[in-house]
Motif scaffolding. Structure first.
Motif, PDB file in Angstrom:
ATOM      1  N   THR A 103       1.035  -1.099   0.221  1.00 10.39           N
ATOM      2  CA  THR A 103       0.066   0.370  -0.240  1.00 10.39           C
ATOM      3  C   THR A 103       1.065   1.169  -0.021  1.00 10.39           C
ATOM      4  OG1 THR A 103       0.453   0.175   2.304  1.00 10.39           O
ATOM      5  CG2 THR A 103      -1.913  -1.111   1.387  1.00 10.39           C
ATOM      6  N   ASP A 104       0.009   2.409  -0.634  1.00 19.90           N
ATOM      7  CA  ASP A 104       0.604   3.644   0.021  1.00 19.90           C
ATOM      8  C   ASP A 104       1.943   4.254  -1.115  1.00 19.90           C
ATOM      9  OD1 ASP A 104       1.279   6.664   1.148  1.00 19.90           O
ATOM     10  OD2 ASP A 104       1.887   5.826   2.641  1.00 19.90           O
ATOM     11  N   GLN A 105       2.304   3.429  -1.982  1.00 19.20           N
ATOM     12  CA  GLN A 105       3.126   3.327  -3.362  1.00 19.20           C
ATOM     13  C   GLN A 105       3.044   4.989  -3.912  1.00 19.20           C
ATOM     14  OE1 GLN A 105       6.029   0.803  -2.939  1.00 19.20           O
ATOM     15  NE2 GLN A 105       4.719   0.306  -1.312  1.00 19.20           N
ATOM     16  N   LYS A 106       3.776   5.649  -3.651  1.00 20.46           N
ATOM     17  CA  LYS A 106       3.665   6.833  -4.080  1.00 20.46           C
ATOM     18  C   LYS A 106       3.966   7.332  -5.808  1.00 20.46           C
ATOM     19  CE  LYS A 106       2.569   8.831   0.036  1.00 20.46           C
ATOM     20  NZ  LYS A 106       0.955   9.454   0.563  1.00 20.46           N
ATOM     21  N   TRP A 107       2.901   7.873  -6.695  1.00 23.53           N
ATOM     22  CA  TRP A 107       3.479   8.423  -7.601  1.00 23.53           C
ATOM     23  C   TRP A 107       2.865   9.698  -8.695  1.00 23.53           C
ATOM     24  CZ3 TRP A 107       0.039  10.811 -11.394  1.00 23.53           C
ATOM     25  CH2 TRP A 107      -1.486  11.002 -10.741  1.00 23.53           C
ATOM     26  N   GLY A 108       4.077  10.522  -9.004  1.00 26.61           N
ATOM     27  CA  GLY A 108       3.333  12.230  -9.095  1.00 26.61           C
ATOM     28  C   GLY A 108       5.078  12.002 -11.009  1.00 26.61           C
ATOM     29  N   THR A 109       4.155  13.131 -11.759  1.00 24.22           N
ATOM     30  CA  THR A 109       4.115  13.508 -12.428  1.00 24.22           C
ATOM     31  C   THR A 109       5.823  14.307 -12.289  1.00 24.22           C
ATOM     32  OG1 THR A 109       2.919  16.394 -12.389  1.00 24.22           O
ATOM     33  CG2 THR A 109       2.213  13.353 -13.673  1.00 24.22           C
ATOM     34  N   SER A 110       7.221  13.896 -12.832  1.00 23.88           N
ATOM     35  CA  SER A 110       8.049  15.007 -12.627  1.00 23.88           C
ATOM     36  C   SER A 110       8.319  16.247 -13.323  1.00 23.88           C
ATOM     37  CB  SER A 110       9.872  14.211 -12.438  1.00 23.88           C
ATOM     38  OG  SER A 110       9.601  13.268 -14.650  1.00 23.88           O
ATOM     39  N   TYR A 152      13.896  -8.456  -3.500  1.00 20.82           N
ATOM     40  CA  TYR A 152      13.187  -7.243  -4.137  1.00 20.82           C
ATOM     41  C   TYR A 152      12.186  -6.251  -3.725  1.00 20.82           C
ATOM     42  CZ  TYR A 152      12.560  -5.557  -9.431  1.00 20.82           C
ATOM     43  OH  TYR A 152      12.856  -4.530 -10.665  1.00 20.82           O
ATOM     44  N   SER A 153      12.438  -5.489  -3.793  1.00 16.05           N
ATOM     45  CA  SER A 153      11.813  -4.624  -2.680  1.00 16.05           C
ATOM     46  C   SER A 153      10.602  -3.345  -4.086  1.00 16.05           C
ATOM     47  CB  SER A 153      12.335  -3.511  -2.149  1.00 16.05           C
ATOM     48  OG  SER A 153      12.861  -2.663  -2.647  1.00 16.05           O
ATOM     49  N   PRO A 154       9.917  -3.078  -3.123  1.00 13.88           N
ATOM     50  CA  PRO A 154       9.040  -2.248  -4.275  1.00 13.88           C
ATOM     51  C   PRO A 154       9.296  -1.406  -4.759  1.00 13.88           C
ATOM     52  CG  PRO A 154       8.293  -2.819  -2.288  1.00 13.88           C
ATOM     53  CD  PRO A 154       9.260  -3.207  -1.640  1.00 13.88           C
ATOM     54  N   ALA A 155      10.101  -0.330  -3.565  1.00 12.07           N
ATOM     55  CA  ALA A 155      10.822   0.876  -4.243  1.00 12.07           C
ATOM     56  C   ALA A 155      12.203   0.683  -5.814  1.00 12.07           C
ATOM     57  CB  ALA A 155      12.088   1.155  -3.064  1.00 12.07           C
ATOM     58  N   GLN A 156      12.399  -0.736  -6.039  1.00 14.19           N
ATOM     59  CA  GLN A 156      13.338  -1.156  -6.863  1.00 14.19           C
ATOM     60  C   GLN A 156      11.391  -0.692  -8.037  1.00 14.19           C
ATOM     61  OE1 GLN A 156      14.581  -4.438  -5.184  1.00 14.19           O
ATOM     62  NE2 GLN A 156      16.369  -3.781  -6.937  1.00 14.19           N
ATOM     63  N   LEU A 157      10.686  -0.925  -7.922  1.00 14.60           N
ATOM     64  CA  LEU A 157       9.514  -0.976  -9.783  1.00 14.60           C
ATOM     65  C   LEU A 157       8.899   0.264  -9.032  1.00 14.60           C
ATOM     66  CD1 LEU A 157       7.153  -4.820  -7.963  1.00 14.60           C
ATOM     67  CD2 LEU A 157       9.018  -3.958 -10.119  1.00 14.60           C
ATOM     68  N   ASN A 158       8.953   1.591  -8.556  1.00 21.42           N
ATOM     69  CA  ASN A 158       8.457   2.641  -8.390  1.00 21.42           C
ATOM     70  C   ASN A 158       8.668   3.320  -9.592  1.00 21.42           C
ATOM     71  OD1 ASN A 158       6.586   2.205  -6.235  1.00 21.42           O
ATOM     72  ND2 ASN A 158       8.137   3.163  -5.066  1.00 21.42           N
ATOM     73  N   GLY A 159       9.761   3.265  -9.505  1.00 26.38           N
ATOM     74  CA  GLY A 159      10.360   4.585 -11.373  1.00 26.38           C
ATOM     75  C   GLY A 159       9.582   3.974 -12.267  1.00 26.38           C
ATOM     76  N   PHE A 160       9.177   2.589 -12.630  1.00 23.83           N
ATOM     77  CA  PHE A 160       9.124   2.510 -13.699  1.00 23.83           C
ATOM     78  C   PHE A 160       7.487   2.075 -13.466  1.00 23.83           C
ATOM     79  CE2 PHE A 160       6.822  -1.903 -15.913  1.00 23.83           C
ATOM     80  CZ  PHE A 160       7.073  -1.070 -17.600  1.00 23.83           C
ATOM     81  N   PHE A 161       7.520   1.820 -12.699  1.00 23.57           N
ATOM     82  CA  PHE A 161       5.621   2.326 -12.590  1.00 23.57           C
ATOM     83  C   PHE A 161       5.123   3.568 -12.500  1.00 23.57           C
ATOM     84  CE2 PHE A 161       4.734  -1.755  -9.803  1.00 23.57           C
ATOM     85  CZ  PHE A 161       4.974  -2.957 -10.433  1.00 23.57           C
ATOM     86  N   LYS A 162       6.038   4.795 -11.988  1.00 27.42           N
ATOM     87  CA  LYS A 162       5.718   6.246 -12.519  1.00 27.42           C
ATOM     88  C   LYS A 162       5.463   6.738 -13.803  1.00 27.42           C
ATOM     89  CE  LYS A 162       7.128   8.178  -7.900  1.00 27.42           C
ATOM     90  NZ  LYS A 162       9.032   8.563  -7.721  1.00 27.42           N
ATOM     91  N   THR A 163       6.460   6.031 -14.798  1.00 20.33           N
ATOM     92  CA  THR A 163       6.650   6.467 -16.277  1.00 20.33           C
ATOM     93  C   THR A 163       5.097   5.769 -16.511  1.00 20.33           C
ATOM     94  OG1 THR A 163       8.806   6.493 -16.218  1.00 20.33           O
ATOM     95  CG2 THR A 163       7.948   5.816 -18.291  1.00 20.33           C
TER      96      THR A 163
END
Length: 356
Positions: A103-110, A152-163
């Motif tokens: 839960t609470d995985q952040k996304w935003g427009t860079s 493998y951690s959720p942080a490793q997926l965040n960059g790909f998911f944000k895009t």
């Protein structure tokens, strides 16, 4: 490896994952990658165990307790022809996977997203929010994402998911054609549509999108200032309330500006009220022309109209004869008592009543 590790590897293992970490994956450290037949496997709720044989996914175990034999490992048995009923250890890797919702995985427009709005034209918007996901297909996640990594951690997926999220959301906003001013009232609908649009992309990696939320879509400062000015114009549609507000503001400014004094404030207030009244008159009658200022009188007072005694035609001040019948202009008479001008044919003074 040490002697102690070798001796420990000869006993029947208890294969489990009890460590409290943020990792999605845990690789069980079996001695020399050898697992004894009859080893005890414990998979807890929110976990899945993936067995690899020579780098190939062999079996996936859900929550429960298992004693490893050929009866409960049919896939792995089919991969190899074991002639000795698994009396010897076999080489395998065991990966535990966390299948709970992250839960609470952040996304935003860079960078700002360009949008075309019907009212403001092309605008730049920024958005942010959060999402949640979980591992749905451990074997597929192993093949597509994990590979041979130990953890493998959720942080490793965040960059790909944000895009991926920003790309999908930008496309969704363009297709929706919702005015930027009305975006806030459509956050729930846009969140549901974005989740439906992104779910297949998560599913292709063995994941499931458990939730997606748009918290805010903000506009550039210059666009927000235009919106504020338009709101102010709508509020000042009631000029009576606007003038009251201006009066209070002028008094406040005069109190905060001792050098200007009340005289300057009064002058400004008077000019503002006069302008407000003029605008109010113009707005109260759409299409009507503003009232013209009264003409300046060059004479003290205009004399009472004089009528011809013969035909009754009105005579101008410069006429000595009637233009209709040619009768001479009657002489002007005055009251002998008060001096008031007497109308033509009057028998008594209208001011004092004296007989003419």
């Amino acid at each position: 490896m040490g002697l102690f590790s070798f001796i420990k590897g000869q006993f029947i293992e208890v294969i489990e994952w009890v460590e409290n970490t943020d990792s999605l994956v845990y690789h069980f450290p079996a001695y020399d990658h050898a697992i004894k037949m009859g080893a005890q496997l414990t998979v807890r709720e929110g976990q899945a165990a993936v067995f690899l044989n020579e780098g190939t996914v062999a079996d996936v175990f859900g929550p429960g307790r298992y004693e490893l034999h050929t009866q409960n490992m049919p896939v792995l048995t089919a991969l190899k022809s074991w002639k000795f009923d698994f009396n010897s250890p076999f080489k395998a890797d065991v990966y535990f996977m966390n299948t709970t919702i992250q839960t609470d995985q952040k996304w935003g427009t860079s960078n700002p997203v360009m949008m075309r709005d019907q009212e403001f034209g092309i605008v730049r918007a920024r958005g942010f929010g959060n999402y949640s996901f979980k591992i749905k297909d451990p074997a597929l996640f192993m093949r597509e994402i994990l590979g041979s990594q130990e953890s493998y951690s959720p942080a490793q997926l965040n960059g790909f998911f944000k895009t991926m999220i920003v790309s999908g959301l930008s496309d969704l906003l363009a297709e929706s054609s919702i005015p930027v001013i009305d975006l806030a009232m459509h956050y729930d609908e846009l969140s549901e549509q974005a989740a439906a649009k992104l779910e297949p992309k998560f599913g292709a990696m063995g994941l499931a999108l458990a939730g997606f939320v748009i918290e805010n879509i903000s506009l550039p400062e210059e666009v927000e200032r235009v919106i504020d000015r338009k709101s102010s114009m709508n509020i000042t549609g009631n000029l009576d309330q606007y003038l009251k507000f201006q009066t209070a503001e002028s008094i406040r400014e005069a109190a905060n500006n001792p050098g200007g004094g009340l005289a300057g404030a009064g002058a400004g207030l008077g000019a503002g009220m006069a302008m407000g009244q003029m605008v109010n008159q113009m707005m109260s009658a759409p299409g009507a022309k503003p009232p013209e200022p009264p003409a300046k009188e060059t004479e003290p007072a205009k004399a009472e109209a004089v009528l011809c005694q013969q035909c009754g035609h009105g005579l101008k001040a410069e006429d000595k004869f009637c233009v209709e019948c040619g009768t001479a202009r009657p002489e002007r008479r005055f009251c002998s008592e008060c001096g008031n001008p007497l109308a033509a044919g009057a028998k008594f003074c209208s001011s004092c009543g004296t007989k003419a």
